[in-house]
Design an enzyme around this catalytic site. Structure first.
Site, PDB file in Angstrom:
ATOM      1  N   HIS A  34      -7.637  -5.453  -0.251  1.00 40.36           N
ATOM      2  CA  HIS A  34      -6.360  -4.742  -0.299  1.00 40.36           C
ATOM      3  C   HIS A  34      -5.457  -5.452   0.862  1.00 40.36           C
ATOM      4  O   HIS A  34      -4.432  -5.094   0.853  1.00 40.36           O
ATOM      5  CB  HIS A  34      -6.615  -3.347  -0.054  1.00 40.36           C
ATOM      6  CG  HIS A  34      -5.482  -2.515  -0.019  1.00 40.36           C
ATOM      7  ND1 HIS A  34      -4.743  -2.317  -0.958  1.00 40.36           N
ATOM      8  CD2 HIS A  34      -5.077  -1.545   1.018  1.00 40.36           C
ATOM      9  CE1 HIS A  34      -3.474  -1.438  -0.673  1.00 40.36           C
ATOM     10  NE2 HIS A  34      -3.821  -1.076   0.544  1.00 40.36           N
ATOM     11  N   SER A  61       0.688  -1.163   0.078  1.00 44.45           N
ATOM     12  CA  SER A  61      -0.202   0.124   0.132  1.00 44.45           C
ATOM     13  C   SER A  61       0.707   1.240   0.049  1.00 44.45           C
ATOM     14  O   SER A  61       1.815   1.384  -0.865  1.00 44.45           O
ATOM     15  CB  SER A  61      -1.007   0.168   1.219  1.00 44.45           C
ATOM     16  OG  SER A  61      -2.040   0.764   1.213  1.00 44.45           O
ATOM     17  N   ASP A 110      -8.292  -5.078  -6.238  1.00 41.66           N
ATOM     18  CA  ASP A 110      -8.024  -3.948  -5.345  1.00 41.66           C
ATOM     19  C   ASP A 110      -8.033  -2.698  -6.102  1.00 41.66           C
ATOM     20  O   ASP A 110      -7.511  -2.496  -7.129  1.00 41.66           O
ATOM     21  CB  ASP A 110      -6.332  -4.267  -4.876  1.00 41.66           C
ATOM     22  CG  ASP A 110      -5.894  -3.462  -3.812  1.00 41.66           C
ATOM     23  OD1 ASP A 110      -6.719  -2.578  -3.282  1.00 41.66           O
ATOM     24  OD2 ASP A 110      -4.792  -3.647  -3.570  1.00 41.66           O
TER      25      ASP A 110
END
Length: 398
Positions: free
Chosen positions: A307, A197, A253
């Site tokens: 995610h 991320s 995602d």
């Protein structure tokens, strides 16, 4: 074949089908990144919210990562008053009202270095918690990173470069903290930067700087669910420097599609917009996974679940090729997927969001009261970089 596994040939003929050695390597670095979540104190009621729960000498032992043969050399801190998610801004606890723990630098031990053929310096960067935070966090533009046309997202650059002499933990920026540790000593050395991320974005900035400062250093990036970071000039400069980037993404995602939905439309007209300096571009080689190939995952749309890093590691462990089903002999524990999500099918009977401390972290004291426990002295963050002295009376660096 470590250089090939780390992208010396841009992973040609290693991704589809996925080479077993590469799968193991990706999972190893993914577990190093997962440690930044498992050890992070994000309890807003904790006086140490925003710090690591464990000192660097025990984090791998506590989280079961000693099997990889690395030792942590340094913790990384970043300022929390720059462009970061709202939940991080709440961590104005006793230990620091300015900084947050963002990851660590580790190196391969002697035995592991001998086995893998070089000393590997590994930097693991932590990401954000929820993808919904990206919509507010990425409302900023591109900023010049040097005197060329290279531009990167200014929020990411702020986290990486910001420092403040008045703070306890960020008199040096996250960039400076890391670069102090990235030095060769004559032997063959590699630098592997990894993150999930937001951490994947910081990993790219870290790799860019390291390769610019130390041109002869072999630098590779393995990122998970990372967003776009910079413009076309940033992408071209990374290629010119020789930074090898493997970008692992899950089809469902949304974060790798950010920042800016405008980029999706512009990509259709790449011939006209390919050189525009204000357009974000992904870099490196992509390994794309599909959550629907796993028979163990729910197929409902869940932005947060898709995610989740543990879901990424589950899909990597089961990936054979783009035309194959989830491999039947995958070894990674299925229950790990639900550590921080609710993505496993109900037939498996694995509780959702099960990774938590017993009794929400409360303990019963000698007076019969349920209280928040204090940390062990050696686990309390120290801006001086010194732990509680061991039995021989000599302090060790935190």
């Amino acid at each position: 074949m470590w250089q090939e596994i780390h992208g010396s040939s841009n992973w040609d003929n290693l991704l589809d089908p996925l080479h077993p050695n590469l799968r193991r390597e990706i999972l190893k670095y993914g577990e190093f990144v997962e440690a930044t979540y498992d050890a992070f104190d994000f309890d807003p009621l904790s006086e140490y919210c925003g710090s690591c729960r464990y000192n660097r000498h025990k984090i791998f032992e506590t989280l079961g990562l000693t099997k990889h043969g690395y030792k942590v050399k340094k913790y990384i801190y970043a300022l929390s008053h720059v462009d970061v998610p709202q939940w991080l801004k709440r961590s104005h606890a006793m230990w620091s009202k300015d900084s947050n723990w963002m990851g660590y630098v580790a190196v391969s031990r002697k035995e592991e270095s001998h086995r893998i053929g070089r000393r590997d310096i590994m930097v693991a960067w932590r990401g954000t918690i929820s993808p919904s935070e990206w919509f507010s966090d990425l409302r900023t533009g591109l900023e010049l990173i040097d005197n060329t046309n290279v531009k990167v997202q200014e929020g990411f650059l702020g986290i990486y470069k910001s420092k403040d002499e008045s703070t306890r933990y960020n008199k040096l920026s996250a960039s400076e903290q890391v670069m102090q540790e990235v030095r060769g000593k004559g032997e063959e050395v590699s630098l592997t930067v990894t993150g999930h991320s937001l951490g994947g974005a910081l990993a790219l900035l870290n790799a860019y700087e390291a390769k610019t400062v130390i041109p002869d250093l072999f630098v590779s990036v393995i990122s998970f669910g990372a967003p776009r970071v910079g413009n076309i000039a940033f992408k071209e400069k990374l290629n010119e420097l020789g930074v090898k980037t493997l970008r692992v993404v899950v089809k469902q995602d949304i974060v790798p599609k950010l920042p800016g939905l405008l980029n999706r439309m512009l990509n259709k007209f790449h011939g006209l917009t390919g050189k525009l300096n204000w357009v974000y571009r992904h870099v490196g080689t992509q390994l794309k996974l599909d959550a629907f190939t796993s028979p163990y995952l729910k197929h409902e749309s869940d932005l947060s679940g898709c995610h989740n890093l543990e879901l990424y590691l589950h899909l990597i462990d089961g990936f054979l090729s783009s035309t194959s089903k989830h491999r039947w002999n995958a070894r990674r524990d299925l229950a790990l997927v639900n550590k921080g999500s609710d993505m496993l099918i109900e037939d498996l009977r694995i509780p959702e969001f099960w990774y938590d401390f017993p009794y929400k972290g409360l303990v019963l004291n000698k007076y019969g009261r349920w209280v928040k426990p204090g940390r062990q002295p050696e686990d309390i963050p120290s801006p001086l970089g010194v732990e509680t002295p061991p039995k021989n009376g000599r302090p060790q660096p935190f």
